[in-house]
Design a protein around this motif. Sequence first.
Motif, PDB file in Angstrom:
ATOM      1  N   GLY A   1     -49.178   8.707 -64.163  1.00  0.00           N
ATOM      2  CA  GLY A   1     -49.263  10.130 -64.466  1.00  0.00           C
ATOM      3  C   GLY A   1     -49.941  10.438 -65.791  1.00  0.00           C
ATOM      4  N   VAL A   2     -50.851   9.573 -66.205  1.00  0.00           N
ATOM      5  CA  VAL A   2     -51.569   9.766 -67.477  1.00  0.00           C
ATOM      6  C   VAL A   2     -52.878  10.511 -67.191  1.00  0.00           C
ATOM      7  N   ALA A   3     -52.902  11.799 -67.471  1.00  0.00           N
ATOM      8  CA  ALA A   3     -54.098  12.595 -67.190  1.00  0.00           C
ATOM      9  C   ALA A   3     -55.216  12.307 -68.185  1.00  0.00           C
ATOM     10  N   LYS A   4     -54.823  12.097 -69.452  1.00  0.00           N
ATOM     11  CA  LYS A   4     -55.807  11.882 -70.517  1.00  0.00           C
ATOM     12  C   LYS A   4     -55.150  11.048 -71.606  1.00  0.00           C
ATOM     13  N   ALA A   5     -55.926  10.164 -72.236  1.00  0.00           N
ATOM     14  CA  ALA A   5     -55.345   9.269 -73.237  1.00  0.00           C
ATOM     15  C   ALA A   5     -56.374   8.870 -74.278  1.00  0.00           C
ATOM     16  N   HIS A   6     -55.894   8.533 -75.466  1.00  0.00           N
ATOM     17  CA  HIS A   6     -56.683   7.711 -76.376  1.00  0.00           C
ATOM     18  C   HIS A   6     -56.727   6.309 -75.757  1.00  0.00           C
ATOM     19  N   PHE A   7     -57.846   5.603 -75.925  1.00  0.00           N
ATOM     20  CA  PHE A   7     -57.986   4.297 -75.262  1.00  0.00           C
ATOM     21  C   PHE A   7     -58.558   3.295 -76.247  1.00  0.00           C
ATOM     22  N   CYS A   8     -57.844   2.180 -76.434  1.00  0.00           N
ATOM     23  CA  CYS A   8     -58.261   1.116 -77.352  1.00  0.00           C
ATOM     24  C   CYS A   8     -58.319  -0.199 -76.588  1.00  0.00           C
ATOM     25  N   GLY A   9     -59.460  -0.886 -76.684  1.00  0.00           N
ATOM     26  CA  GLY A   9     -59.579  -2.197 -76.062  1.00  0.00           C
ATOM     27  C   GLY A   9     -60.307  -3.162 -76.970  1.00  0.00           C
ATOM     28  N   LEU A  10     -60.016  -4.463 -76.787  1.00  0.00           N
ATOM     29  CA  LEU A  10     -60.635  -5.498 -77.606  1.00  0.00           C
ATOM     30  C   LEU A  10     -61.318  -6.512 -76.709  1.00  0.00           C
ATOM     31  N   SER A  11     -62.545  -6.887 -77.074  1.00  0.00           N
ATOM     32  CA  SER A  11     -63.354  -7.851 -76.329  1.00  0.00           C
ATOM     33  C   SER A  11     -63.553  -7.343 -74.890  1.00  0.00           C
ATOM     34  N   MET A  12     -63.023  -8.017 -73.875  1.00  0.00           N
ATOM     35  CA  MET A  12     -63.135  -7.495 -72.509  1.00  0.00           C
ATOM     36  C   MET A  12     -62.546  -6.082 -72.428  1.00  0.00           C
ATOM     37  N   GLY A  13     -61.428  -5.861 -73.101  1.00  0.00           N
ATOM     38  CA  GLY A  13     -60.832  -4.527 -73.130  1.00  0.00           C
ATOM     39  C   GLY A  13     -61.692  -3.525 -73.873  1.00  0.00           C
ATOM     40  N   GLY A  14     -62.450  -3.995 -74.879  1.00  0.00           N
ATOM     41  CA  GLY A  14     -63.360  -3.113 -75.598  1.00  0.00           C
ATOM     42  C   GLY A  14     -64.522  -2.660 -74.736  1.00  0.00           C
ATOM     43  N   ALA A  15     -65.054  -3.594 -73.932  1.00  0.00           N
ATOM     44  CA  ALA A  15     -66.109  -3.219 -72.990  1.00  0.00           C
ATOM     45  C   ALA A  15     -65.553  -2.265 -71.933  1.00  0.00           C
ATOM     46  N   THR A  16     -64.295  -2.478 -71.535  1.00  0.00           N
ATOM     47  CA  THR A  16     -63.637  -1.542 -70.613  1.00  0.00           C
ATOM     48  C   THR A  16     -63.582  -0.146 -71.237  1.00  0.00           C
ATOM     49  N   ALA A  17     -63.210  -0.083 -72.500  1.00  0.00           N
ATOM     50  CA  ALA A  17     -63.131   1.205 -73.202  1.00  0.00           C
ATOM     51  C   ALA A  17     -64.491   1.892 -73.245  1.00  0.00           C
ATOM     52  N   MET A  18     -65.544   1.134 -73.568  1.00  0.00           N
ATOM     53  CA  MET A  18     -66.877   1.728 -73.651  1.00  0.00           C
ATOM     54  C   MET A  18     -67.367   2.168 -72.277  1.00  0.00           C
ATOM     55  N   GLY A  19     -67.084   1.378 -71.248  1.00  0.00           N
ATOM     56  CA  GLY A  19     -67.462   1.765 -69.890  1.00  0.00           C
ATOM     57  C   GLY A  19     -66.784   3.054 -69.458  1.00  0.00           C
ATOM     58  N   LEU A  20     -65.492   3.186 -69.771  1.00  0.00           N
ATOM     59  CA  LEU A  20     -64.766   4.412 -69.438  1.00  0.00           C
ATOM     60  C   LEU A  20     -65.311   5.603 -70.220  1.00  0.00           C
ATOM     61  N   ALA A  21     -65.664   5.384 -71.487  1.00  0.00           N
ATOM     62  CA  ALA A  21     -66.215   6.476 -72.298  1.00  0.00           C
ATOM     63  C   ALA A  21     -67.510   7.001 -71.692  1.00  0.00           C
ATOM     64  N   GLN A  22     -68.268   6.116 -71.050  1.00  0.00           N
ATOM     65  CA  GLN A  22     -69.533   6.529 -70.441  1.00  0.00           C
ATOM     66  C   GLN A  22     -69.329   7.131 -69.047  1.00  0.00           C
ATOM     67  N   GLN A  23     -68.361   6.601 -68.305  1.00  0.00           N
ATOM     68  CA  GLN A  23     -68.267   6.965 -66.888  1.00  0.00           C
ATOM     69  C   GLN A  23     -67.094   7.890 -66.542  1.00  0.00           C
ATOM     70  N   ALA A  24     -66.108   7.974 -67.432  1.00  0.00           N
ATOM     71  CA  ALA A  24     -64.949   8.844 -67.146  1.00  0.00           C
ATOM     72  C   ALA A  24     -64.513   9.561 -68.416  1.00  0.00           C
ATOM     73  N   PRO A  25     -65.445  10.235 -69.111  1.00  0.00           N
ATOM     74  CA  PRO A  25     -65.101  10.828 -70.407  1.00  0.00           C
ATOM     75  C   PRO A  25     -63.999  11.870 -70.334  1.00  0.00           C
ATOM     76  N   ALA A  26     -63.856  12.530 -69.202  1.00  0.00           N
ATOM     77  CA  ALA A  26     -62.835  13.571 -69.085  1.00  0.00           C
ATOM     78  C   ALA A  26     -61.419  12.997 -69.145  1.00  0.00           C
ATOM     79  N   ARG A  27     -61.279  11.684 -68.902  1.00  0.00           N
ATOM     80  CA  ARG A  27     -59.956  11.060 -68.913  1.00  0.00           C
ATOM     81  C   ARG A  27     -59.558  10.535 -70.290  1.00  0.00           C
ATOM     82  N   LEU A  28     -60.525  10.543 -71.225  1.00  0.00           N
ATOM     83  CA  LEU A  28     -60.271   9.956 -72.536  1.00  0.00           C
ATOM     84  C   LEU A  28     -60.335  11.007 -73.622  1.00  0.00           C
TER      85      LEU A  28
END
Length: 264
Positions: free
Chosen positions: A88-115
């Motif tokens: 039930g998380v509609a929107k969040a701050h998102f922090c990732g490191l290494s693989m998680g960091g690339a996940t964060a950047m991918g989400l910032a590009q492809q799902a900005p409304a969720r972050l």
Amino acid sequence: MSESKDVRANGITFHCRVDGPADAPWLVFSNSLATDLSMWDPQADHFSRSYRVLRYDQRGHGRTEAPAGRYSFATLLADALAVMDALGVAKAHFCGLSMGGATAMGLAQQAPARLDRVIVCDTPCASTPASAQQWEERIVVAQKQGMAPLVEPTVGRWFPPETLAANPQYLAKIRRMIAATPVNGFVGCAAALGDHDYRSAVASVTRPVLFIAGEKDGTTPAAMRQMQGELAGSRYVEMPGAGHISNLDQPDLFNRALDDFLRA
């Protein structure tokens, strides 16, 4: 409030942990390859006072299912969104490191409304032909011999020599995490790391971004400084003396950098 949860998301069961007040803003942490959500313990302890902290074991890691096959970052991004949906998380701050960091950047590009705000740590956000070859070599080792032969080479890449010599307690925990990573999960995620590019579109990101790198994380700091230079309004913070797992090498400085950014 703290609770451990298993949720069905994107076709598999994910292990998650939620800490902090129910009415606080969400802050999601995404782990690196060959670790689990406990890599974020120093951050969960600190940020759960002010945020609703969600940690999840990425696909094939920790107590999350580890399907066979090669994974893609498209799948890892879909996983993150599906876990957020399940909780039930509609929107969040998102922090990732290494693989998680690339996940964060991918989400910032492809799902900005969720972050809301995005923290990208210790990743150049793209593979190269050389890194792809290295990942394929490690995949072969894991498939033939399991994770044991990968433990010490990985620790040696992740941590500066002086950290290894000092032998802080968390190194034993990291070694256990690497050794315990399911081979399917390592192979699947290593394949994704060998074939991704969120670097070339960094200037398109519309969310506020903080880049963090350990000073001694090889060529990563230079790559991340370059990304910060291309993304208007973004910030870059370097963790002095830290290696690849900068949040564990410099937990207090790391937490302070996040605090400053999240409150800005």
